[in-house]
Design a protein around this motif. Structure first.
Motif: not given
Lengths: 1007, 154
Positions: B138-139, B141-144, B136, B147, B108-109, B150-153
């Motif tokens: 837009s990335d 923008l969404q970093e609540t 960058e 989320e 999607e990216k 829940s990102k892989p560590a």
């Protein structure tokens, strides 16, 4: 797991993708996907409302599954929901899903449009960009309708952000391309042009794509862009490599924008303003100079970007075709590239030189590179480069180097890749013909062509060599000798046998003096190939044999024996059997005189455009063969075919179709050999191998002879009985074209007994309606009641037609005194000629359940409006049935489709601008407005349906020529459906006003 | 204009497809098949351009991935090659040493980056800085927080 995950990694998605990647087999993958689909489905259907993140994740999974190649039939609704999310990523995924997956599901589109509308008015630039992207990606008509007026406003509004402007420009471009009628020019247009001056290079880059497209369609309205483009270009070209910061690409300033500017300038002629032109020439010179400078970087990106601009500049120079100095410089530059170590550059140089070769200023300069190009053809490793080299050789060929080039191409053919052989063969054939100074060279070349690449020699090529040999008597002896020698090869191609059969059959006598090629030797040589050949070739050989009997009486016994043997006379193939029987009979009963007349040498062919050239054009599409080339070949072709002392001068004024179809207007009435010639050509080119060209000629000539010597009809009938196929052919091709037979002009009744003595009934009330059913089709049931069914099959060619009528008795009781009469009421008599031909004498009795057949030949003398009448009378159980119908013979049946490009179409449209030449009707749709149905109807009409002509893709335009004996009528048609109103507007423009009117009437009933 | 862009592996596995004009799924599948067979069968060091129907096909291999771009006849081939290259650069900048796996896992990216660069088959923005800044931001923008967690560590 992924090596990198940026932004909002969705863990579930990554896990799923890993799972798929770990699947060992296709089955395992499908299983995993089905499991996932079931999971997503249950989540979407579940009671618990999904949060945005999960929705996004699942939609993304669906997208992934779809991209793997699986069908997705749900999730659209969830994706649309995401569009109205406030979170950017959710919205973004929603839009992505819509862009990739959405089809024109109207229900959904309305919802999507709503979301887009909200985003467009949100004043949030990122949201606006997403929405604009979505419109550009889907680009459907509904979207165009909803937003076509909004987007120009966004584009030119003073407060719009640069990034939104860029998106808006390209989005508008997309809409303009799909629905040009919805994008209305207006006040914004002039402001769009001024975007060329914008500070932001990105805005200019995006806007210029839009401006170029608009300029192509409306050059006058956008004329001001020329000077703006030149000054922008000049600023870029003269800037240092660092001036443009991030728009400099590998030390090349703004390559994309430069190319776009040069491309925009190619929509216009050279600037008239001297200062602007001077500035532009300076730019072009600078670009050419820079090509000579040492590279600023060794990276291929640097040279690619630099050369991209150079090639675009060369395209512009070629487009102007007015600066000899620049053209020659361009050519020299390309010459350097021909030997460059980069394959890409060699390829492009070859391609670009092809267009330079057609300019008079640079043709000679291109020719100096011939050795390099020939070398490329021989040594390039890459087939696509070799193909470009072959194209260039073709383009640079002229009288001075034709022999060398043709020889090189022939030798290349021996090893050429299969994919390009056919095209190569056509090219060699065309060059050989175009530049033939001595015809022995031409014949040698074509025979070599057949020898080397026989499989790729299309019919057109060998037809053409025969046409030329027939028309040039100075080459006939040589052709006979050469083909005789070629046939000696142990394995020779079937096409060689065809040419050999034809040429020896005509001109074998010219070499018969030499004992090594005595008549019997010739015959034996041909016959030794017979058994290896396909049916059409064998049929041709049989015709050659009968010609031999005439040329060489001493071979008669041998040939008759061959014809008589079971494998011929009882051949399971009807065509071969028939020929064997007829020829045997002809050779035994006809006197030498009759034989000599019947089997006379072929008359010269009328001059026409080379069918090969037409084929190459078709293969490469319009525009592939440059105009000069065509004119050239017409001129020189004329010299070639018509120049000989036997050359036919039958060509009258070129018909409107001459340039497209290559068939001249009908030969003068009464000139039998000439009309024989032109008919033959048609059999030749259209019936193809089904009928040997000879045969119909024999038939023509023999018929002609018989007609002269044996006027009374019964005798002719006797001869027909002996030669059934004569009957078949003549009735179609000849009979109709020979007026002087008394039987023609009157309606013939087909019953043998006296017809019931009652006047024919007036036409049925529904006769017109029945007629209308057949305007766009040729076969079907014309009429049916409880007693009788009448079926029709018909075929038309040029101004001739043949119609089979089938009368079926639907009852179990016989019909007595069955008669049919065809008549032409009133004036029609002089407009259309009907001939009634009975394949077998019809009994006046039609048994219950039986069907009888009647054949009608039709010739269109001039255009007509009324239809002929068919009257049927018979007694059924004592009661006289009397029924009159209209025969579905309408003027459009004599259409010949005419293909033409948009430009030609509109030019002709304009030419037919007198008010009476146009007929127009606006009417309500009576039938389905489905595109496919409409197309099928328009094709059934007999015209060519032209694509990409009308600026509005919803409209249909057609072109055709109506062939009548007295004249040809060119017709152009435009049909504009309006689906919303369920209406059509139909416009016809014909060179004859009565035709426009009639066609308009007929067609208005069809849609 | 550009008509479509395909990314596929040496094994002919499709990694990304972008169609700039509407087309039926059937047509798409046929084109994908034609392109993979045509491009994969090319000899090394051949030229990067092919004629296909009325289009020009420009292709280039980057490591294990083939990029295959179809342009209309009057378009410039060399520049099309650089369109591909610029896209690779953009991917590289975003992912840092981009590899095929990045595109598989973050397809999607890859689409979003492409959409910033091209639109409707035309170049929208050639500046690498501007495109990257868009992606960058837009990335960002969404970093609540949720989320982010829940990102892989790694």
């Amino acid at each position: 797991m992924p090596a990198v995950s940026k932004g909002d990694g969705m863990r579930g998605l990554a896990v799923f993708i890993s799972d798929i990647r770990n699947c060992k087999s296709k089955e395992a993958e499908i299983k995993r996907i089905n499991k996932e689909l079931a999971n997503i489905r249950s989540k979407f259907k579940g009671d618990k409302a999904l949060d945005g993140y999960s929705k996004k994740k699942y939609v993304c999974k669906l997208l992934f599954i779809f991209l793997l190649g699986h069908d997705i039939d749900f999730g659209h609704m969830e994706a649309v929901n995401l569009l109205s999310s406030n979170k950017y990523t959710e919205k973004q995924i929603g839009y992505l899903f819509i862009s990739v997956l959405v089809n024109s599901n109207s229900e959904l589109i309305r919802l999507i449009n709503n979301a887009i509308k909200n985003d467009l008015s949100s004043r949030n630039p990122t949201f606006m960009c997403l929405a604009l992207h979505c419109i550009a990606n889907v680009g459907s008509r509904e979207m165009a309708e909803a937003f076509a007026s909004e987007i120009p406003r966004i584009l030119v509004a003073g407060d719009t952000m640069d990034s939104v402007k860029q998106s808006a420009a390209l989005c508008l471009l997309r809409l303009y391309k799909t629905s040009p009628d919805l994008v209305l020019m207006g006040e914004w247009t002039s402001r769009v042009v001024h975007l060329l001056n914008d500070q932001h290079m990105g805005v200019v880059t995006a806007a210029i794509s839009l401006i170029t497209c608009l300029s192509m369609k409306n050059p006058d309205e956008f004329k001001t862009c020329v000077s703006l483009a030149v000054s922008r270009l000049s600023r870029i070209v003269s800037s240092a490599s660092t001036d443009l910061q991030d728009y400099t690409y590998y030390f090349v300033p703004a390559p994309w924008l430069s190319c776009k500017l040069l491309r925009l300038l190619q929509c216009y002629p050279p600037p008239e303003d001297g200062a602007v032109k001077g500035r532009l020439v300076e730019c072009l010179e600078t670009i050419l100079n820079k090509a000579q400078e040492p590279p600023k970087s060794k990276k291929v990106q640097h040279s690619n970007a630099k050369n991209a601009i150079l090639f675009e500049a060369i395209s512009l120079i070629i487009h102007y075709d007015s600066e000899p100095n620049l053209l020659v410089r361009a050519c020299n530059q390309l010459g350097q590239f021909l030997q460059h170590r980069e394959t890409n550059l060699r390829y492009l140089a070859l391609e670009s030189m092809c267009t330079l070769a057609s300019s008079e200023f640079s043709h000679e300069a291109v020719k100096t590179h011939i050795e390099t190009v020939i070398n490329a053809l021989k040594t390039e490793r890459d087939v696509s480069v070799r193909q470009r080299a072959a194209d260039l050789l073709y383009a640079m060929c002229d009288r001075s180097n034709a022999k060398q080039i043709v020889a090189e191409m022939l030798s290349y053919l021996e090893t050429a890749d299969y994919s390009i052989r056919e095209e190569m063969v056509l090219k060699v054939a065309i060059l050989a013909e175009k530049y033939a100074v001595d015809y022995s060279w031409y014949v040698d070349t074509i025979l070599n062509l057949i020898r080397i690449a026989g499989d790729y020699v299309s019919e057109e090529v060998w037809y053409r060599v025969i046409q030329i040999v027939i028309n040039r008597d100075d080459v006939q002896g040589y052709a006979a000798k050469t083909v005789f020698e070629a046939l000696q090869a142990p394995a020779c191609h079937e096409n060689m046998v065809k040419v050999g059969g034809y040429i020896l059959g005509e001109f074998g006598n010219l070499i018969a003096g030499d004992p090594r090629s005595s008549p019997l030797v010739q015959f034996n040589l041909l016959h030794s190939k017979f058994h290896l050949c396909s049916v059409p070739t064998r049929a041709l050989l049989l015709s050659a044999y009968i010609k031999f009997i005439n040329l060489f009486p001493e071979t008669k016994a041998t040939i008759q024996e061959v014809l008589r043997c079971d494998s011929q006379i009882r051949n399971s193939d009807v065509e071969l059997q028939q020929r064997a029987v007829e020829y045997l009979k002809l050779s035994s009963i006809a006197s030498t005189d009759v034989l000599a007349t019947v089997l006379e040498e072929m008359p010269p062919f009328p001059e026409r455009e080379s069918s090969i050239l037409a084929k190459l054009k078709k293969k490469k599409g319009p525009g592939a063969v440059s105009v000069t080339e065509l004119e050239d070949s017409k001129r020189e072709g004329g010299e070639l075919n018509g120049g000989g002392d036997r050359g036919s001068d039958t060509a009258s004024t070129p018909s409107p179709s001459a340039d497209l179809l290559g068939i001249r207007s009908a030969a003068p009435i009464g000139a039998a050999p000439a009309s024989a010639g032109s008919l033959l050509v048609d059999v030749f080119s259209e019936a193809g191998s089904a009928f040997s060209p000879f045969l119909s000629l024999f038939l023509l000539i023999s018929f002609h002879t018989m007609a002269k010597s044996l006027p009374p009809c019964p005798c002719i009938v006797c001869v027909w009985m002996a030669f059934p196929s004569f009957f078949f052919f003549f009735s179609f091709f000849v009979f109709t074209s020979m007026v002087p037979f008394p039987i023609c002009s009157h309606p013939l009744s087909c019953g043998l007994s006296a017809p019931p003595s009652e006047d024919p009934a007036p036409p049925l009330s529904e006769a017109d309606e029945l007629l209308n059913k057949f305007v766009c089709k040729n076969n079907g049931v014309l009429f049916e009641n409880q007693l009788l069914q009448i079926g029709i099959k018909s075929e038309y060619r040029q101004n001739l037609g043949r119609m089979y009528l089938f009368f079926g008795n639907k009852t179990s009781v016989q019909f007595a005194s069955f008669t049919t009469t065809v008549s032409c009421p009133g004036e029609l008599q002089s407009h259309i000629l009907l001939l009634n031909v009975q394949t077998k004498p019809v009994e006046p009795l039609v048994e219950g359940g039986a069907q009888i057949q009647q054949v009608l030949n039709i010739e269109c003398l001039t255009d007509f409006s009324e239809a002929p009448l068919l009257n049927i009378k018979f007694r059924y159980g004592g009661a006289l049935q009397n029924l009159t119908l209209k025969l579905p013979v309408t003027i459009n049946k004599f259409f010949q489709p005419t293909e033409m490009a948009s430009h030609d179409f509109f030019q002709r449209w304009k030419q037919l601008s007198q008010p009476q030449q146009e007929a127009q009707k606006i009417f309500k749709a009576n039938h389905s407005m489905d595109t496919e149905v409409l197309k099928a109807k328009l094709l059934g009409l007999g015209t060519a349906l032209l694509d990409n002509v009308d600026p509005n893709p919803e409209n249909y335009v057609c072109a055709g020529v109506i062939q009548t004996k007295s004249q040809q009528v060119g017709c152009l048609l435009r049909l504009e459906p309006n689906a919303q109103a369920q209406m059509y507007r139909l416009t016809l423009r014909c060179s004859k006003d009565s035709v426009s009117k009639r066609l308009c009437e007929l067609l208005a009933e069809q849609f | 204009m550009m008509r479509f862009l395909l990314l596929f592996s040496r094994q002919g596995k499709l990694r990304l497809q972008k169609w700039f004009t509407p087309m039926s799924e059937r047509e798409k599948k046929k084109i994908i098949r034609d392109m993979t067979t045509m491009v994969l069968s090319r000899q090394p060091r051949s030229c990067n351009f092919l004629h296909w129907k009325d289009l020009k096909i420009i292709y280039k291999r980057y490591a294990s991935l083939y990029f295959c771009l179809a342009i209309e006849n009057q378009e410039n081939e060399l520049l099309a090659l650089e369109v591909i290259h610029r896209y690779v650069e953009l991917l590289d900048k975003y992912f840092g040493n981009v590899c095929e796996l990045d595109i598989i896992f973050n397809f999607e990216k890859a689409y979003f980056i492409l959409d910033e660069f091209l639109m409707g088959g035309e170049i929208q923005e050639t500046s690498k800085q501007i495109v990257n800044r868009c992606i960058e931001s837009s990335d960002m923008l969404q970093e609540t927080m949720e989320e982010y967690m829940s990102k892989p560590a790694f």
